[in-house]
Scaffold this active site. Structure first.
Site, PDB file in Angstrom:
ATOM      1  N   SER A  53      29.798 -13.763  -7.507  1.00  0.00           N
ATOM      2  CA  SER A  53      28.883 -14.448  -8.421  1.00  0.00           C
ATOM      3  C   SER A  53      27.735 -13.536  -8.844  1.00  0.00           C
ATOM      4  CB  SER A  53      28.319 -15.668  -7.692  1.00  0.00           C
ATOM      5  OG  SER A  53      27.187 -16.166  -8.350  1.00  0.00           O
ATOM      6  N   TYR A 103      23.222 -19.077  -1.012  1.00  0.00           N
ATOM      7  CA  TYR A 103      24.528 -19.003  -1.684  1.00  0.00           C
ATOM      8  C   TYR A 103      24.819 -17.558  -2.110  1.00  0.00           C
ATOM      9  CZ  TYR A 103      27.825 -19.297  -5.608  1.00  0.00           C
ATOM     10  OH  TYR A 103      28.869 -19.082  -6.471  1.00  0.00           O
ATOM     11  N   LYS A 113      27.722 -14.669  -0.839  1.00  0.00           N
ATOM     12  CA  LYS A 113      28.658 -13.947  -1.718  1.00  0.00           C
ATOM     13  C   LYS A 113      28.564 -12.435  -1.465  1.00  0.00           C
ATOM     14  CE  LYS A 113      30.570 -17.317  -3.992  1.00  0.00           C
ATOM     15  NZ  LYS A 113      32.006 -17.579  -3.883  1.00  0.00           N
TER      16      LYS A 113
END
Ligand SMILES: NC(=O)c1ccc[n+]([C@@H]2O[C@H](COP(=O)([O-])OP(=O)(O)OC[C@H]3O[C@@H](n4cnc5c(N)ncnc54)[C@H](O)[C@@H]3O)[C@@H](O)[C@H]2O)c1
Length: 316
Positions: free
Chosen positions: A115, A139, A143
């Site tokens: 991402s 988050y 990643k």
């Protein structure tokens, strides 16, 4: 090719399953349906329902497969701030289980959904893969941690890995069973939320005083069919013992006001909006430099913002 698609019942994974099967690949899906929907899958897909964290199940799902497309995971930024441990467990520990079982099964090929959240707030835009990564939420941290695991697996297990850093994914695909679509709850993405806005529940515009031509934030959107095309090209490109990272976006930004105009065009009526203050941590502009994917994967997106909005409108 026989491919394991983790997270294949989710928004992006279900589109991948459809496109892979339509082009003759054999697909197994591993998904716990925590945010995905089993009814998104073609009846002919082999479906193993359960968690990435269950190593026996992962081993069973991998049986006979030659490669993995790894979409499964948690992906809500706000939730990751509230539950960082859950994100580390599912995303990072889950990927470690997958890599461990791939090693046992002798499977060396993996394409991973990374991402733009890995970059955090980049100093300049368009942002290229060589930019410093400083995620601003758990988050994005997970990643980046997974990307590091993939680099380690390339060195120690001879794994051939590609991480695709998606920017904003939008659009939908029509199948012979109807439209596949984005069915997130809560939905945090701009285009489906704009399409659902009403005068009673208008779309909030977070800041009209940004340093951009129309004062609203600029983001990069890519149609889901173009995104899956990038996965197929990445799968063909994979190199043994190497982990490559590519940005996947349009390379062109669209402002929130341009998205609002596109939604108004598609719905043939002005979209109801309401002005709200800027959100902390939002950069004014976040656009992908996609030169690397263009040069090495020979990939470029073909679909416009209007097509993303139109297809999403038909699907939701
Ligand atoms: N949608 C976007 O714009 C976007 C942008 C950047 C990156 N991504 C990444 O792409 C991937 C897919 O995103 P999406 O929008 O389709 O999300 P999604 O929530 O629709 O799909 C994720 C799927 O993973 C499954 N899953 C979650 N935890 C699992 C577990 N422990 N075991 C097995 N399955 C599990 C869910 O049930 C779901 O079907 C995610 O990794 C996400 O971080 C998405």
């Amino acid at each position: 090719m026989k491919i394991l698609v983790t997270g294949g019942a989710g928004y992006i994974g279900s589109h991948a399953v459809e496109i892979l099967m339509n082009s003759g690949h054999e697909v197994t899906v591993l998904d716990d349906c925590s945010t995905g929907h089993a009814d998104s899958l073609p009846p002919t897909a082999r479906f193993v329902q359960g968690s990435l964290l269950d190593s026996d199940l992962v081993m069973r799902a991998l049986k006979g497969c030659e490669a993995v497309m790894h979409f499964a995971g948690k992906s809500l930024v706000g939730e990751s701030v509230e539950k960082p441990d859950l994100y580390r467990k599912v995303n990072v520990a889950g990927t470690k289980v997958l890599l461990g079982e791939m090693n046992t099964a002798g499977i060396k090929k993996i394409v991973f959904s990374s991402s733009a959240a890995t970059y955090g707030q980049p100093d300049s835009s368009p942002v290229s893969e060589s930019a410093h990564c400083a995620p601003t939420n758990p988050y994005g941290e997970t990643k980046l941690a997974i990307e590091r695991e993939l680099s380690t697996a390339a060195l120690t297990q001879g794994v051939a890995a590609v991480s695709l850093r998606y920017f904003n994914v939008a659009g939908a695909l029509e199948t012979n069973r109807g439209w596949l679509s984005e069915r997130h709850d809560p939905e945090t993405h701009l285009i489906p939320n704009a399409l659902r806005a009403t005068s009673e529940s208008p779309l909030r515009i977070f800041g009209r005083d940004w340093n951009t031509p129309d004062g609203t934030c600029i983001r990069d959107y890519v149609h889901i069919i173009d995104l899956i095309d990038a996965h197929v090209r990445a799968l063909k490109f994979l190199e043994a013992s190497t982990h490559h990272v590519f940005n996947i976006g349009s390379g062109t930004g669209y402002s929130v006001a341009q998205v609002v105009a596109a939604v108004s065009r598609v719905k043939s009526s002005p979209l109801a909006t309401i002005d709200a203050p800027r959100r902390a941590g939002d950069p004014a502009v976040l656009v992908a430099n996609i030169d690397k994917a263009e040069m090495i994967l020979n990939w470029r997106p073909e679909r416009t913002l209007d097509q993303m909005v139109e297809d999403t409108f038909k699907a939701i």
